[in-house]
Design an enzyme around this catalytic site. Structure first.
Site, PDB file in Angstrom:
ATOM      1  CB  CYS A   1      -8.023   5.258 -26.057  1.00 53.30           C
ATOM      2  SG  CYS A   1      -9.182   4.960 -27.389  1.00 53.30           S
TER       3      CYS A   1
ATOM      4  CG  ASP B   1      10.806   2.954  13.759  1.00 54.98           C
ATOM      5  OD1 ASP B   1      10.254   1.968  14.257  1.00 54.98           O
ATOM      6  OD2 ASP B   1      11.791   2.884  12.997  1.00 54.98           O
TER       7      ASP B   1
END
Length: 486
Positions: free
Chosen positions: A34, A441
């Site tokens: 479960c 970047d």
């Protein structure tokens, strides 16, 4: 996470939803496993065992609970981020790599031996690749039984089984009931749908910054291939030569509502995998934000956007084209080039599909781009040659995006006109590497500048980013999102 027995039992006693999907509880007396939030009566402490994933629980001989439905748990398995090879293998398995192929073929795509891949799975996952693939197919089938009106035969096809007989046998073995029995029990009836259309819910672990994702997509729409209208993102896809349309919107709970229209139901696993990757549904925001928040500069960003995701790739080839078109120009200018490429070279969709959705074309293939002079783009010839060289490299290599991040970066940089930034950005989005980081970047250097305004060099930024591993892609996304919002 550490599966300490006492801690896990305390979590299931409280039914703490924060841990949903992070582990599963197997009950020895019933043979059922479960989710931590299962509403069933709490089992005795001595009768439970805890597993890090559904695949491991099923391999141990337990079957899924019919009440809490483990197939609907957020996809945040414990091995994410622990091994890039395993992560890549899991993504390929989710796309159906073992539905028709072998473990040996999967290992070859990753640049590994099959024994090495099996050892990595046992170490990081606790289950074999075959068990993981079977669990994925069965849980997808169970979800389709609950959430769609597809017939049993259609569900067998859509979940990756080669035949209805094999599907019935596997389902019966794991769930101890036939698919038809479960369909009657949950009250879904009907002979199936006449066309390949379905709607499913794809869960995620909250919070989810839908607004940031929507803003990112809206700013980069390629008209003709994509639309974003009334909260619904729509786009066309070509998957293994088969055409499909997707529509994605935010659900009323912790899920995305996904509508699919397909030429062939066998494409369902790969399309769903593409949507999961595109919207980064497997991320665990609590773990990521907690780790990045230890950095003084990133802490306020993670607090402002605790559910930020890294947009992925619906089509890896397309990401490469977008990155090349966007070199040294603005996002708006790059989008115009992309829209022109789609308008001139994109294959039209069936007219009925286009009239209903506003999506009229497919993204151009590498072959279509190679066959065109591309003079309508008005780009410098050096950029045109770069674009065509990328398309040729992709066309020549059936598995161009296979292997590790370093392999893809090397392949990309071997193409004249593609530098480290473009290669790293493509790896970040196309491979969904959570640790990919384009240190060169310019925007990152600006966004992470020192208090006196001094920008970090490439080497300094690379060195500083080491503290953010293995979530450097999320650090980059936080900085980019902050700059865009300013």
């Amino acid at each position: 996470m550490n599966l300490d027995h006492d801690s896990c039992y305390a979590i299931i006693s409280a039914r703490d939803s924060r841990y949903d999907g992070r582990f599963f509880t197997a009950v020895k007396t019933t043979g059922i496993y479960c989710r931590p939030v299962c509403p069933a009566r709490l089992p005795k402490k001595e009768n439970v065992i805890f597993f890090p994933s559904a695949a491991v629980a099923q391999e141990a001989g337990f079957r899924p609970c019919l009440r809490c439905r483990p197939e609907t748990a957020p996809d945040t398995p414990a091995w994410r981020g622990t091994s890039s090879s395993v992560g890549r293998a899991l993504r390929l398995i989710e796309e159906g790599a073992l539905d028709t192929g072998s473990v040996e073929q999967l290992a070859a795509r990753l640049g590994l031996g099959d024994r090495q891949l099996r050892r990595l799975f046992l170490k990081h996952v606790g289950a074999s690749p075959v068990s993981v693939a079977l669990t994925r197919r069965l849980l997808l089938a169970k979800q389709l039984l609950h959430e769609t009106k597809l017939s049993i035969t259609q569900i067998a096809m859509a979940s990756g089984f080669g035949s209805i007989r094999r599907f019935n046998e596997s389902f019966q073995e794991v769930f101890k009931v036939a698919p038809s029995f479960l369909r009657r029990e949950i009250g879904v009836d009907g002979p199936g749908v006449s066309s390949a259309e379905l709607q499913v819910r794809l869960r995620y672990r909250p919070p989810y910054d839908w607004e940031a994702m929507a803003t990112f997509l809206k700013a980069r729409l390629y008209l003709g291939v994509e639309t974003f209208d009334r909260g619904v993102y729509r786009r066309s896809l070509r998957v293994d030569g088969r055409i499909c349309l997707i529509g994605v919107s935010r659900g009323k709970g912790d899920w995305l509502d996904v509508r699919l229209r397909l030429q062939d139901l066998t494409a369902v696993p790969k399309v769903i995998a593409r949507v999961r990757e595109g919207f980064d549904l497997a991320a665990d925001p609590e773990i990521i934000s907690g780790h990045l928040g230890q950095d003084e500069a990133l802490r306020p960003l993670t607090l402002r956007r605790p559910g930020l995701r890294v947009p992925g790739a619906f089509d890896p080839f397309e990401i490469g084209i977008r990155a090349i078109l966007g070199q040294q120009i603005t996002v708006a200018a790059a989008i115009k080039l992309g829209a022109a490429l789609v308008q001139h070279l994109g294959e039209p969709l069936p007219s009925v599909w286009a009239s209903e959705t506003g999506v009229a074309r497919l993204f151009p293939t590498a072959e279509a781009i190679l066959a065109s002079p591309l003079d309508f783009l008005g780009m410098p010839q050096a950029r045109v040659r770069c674009l065509k060289a990328y398309c040729q490299a992709y066309a020549d290599s059936p598995d161009f995006f296979g292997g590790e991040t370093a392999t893809l970066v090397s392949r990309m940089q071997a193409i004249p006109g593609i530098g480290p930034w473009t290669a790293s950005y493509v790896a970040l989005r196309a491979l969904r590497d959570p640790d990919a980081f384009p240190a060169g970047d310019v925007a990152l250097a600006r966004g992470l500048a020192l208090p006196d305004g001094t920008r970090l060099s490439h080497d300094d930024l690379e060195a500083r980013s080491q503290n953010w591993r293995p979530w450097r892609a999320y650090a980059a996304q936080h900085v980019w999102t902050e700059l865009a919002s300013g």
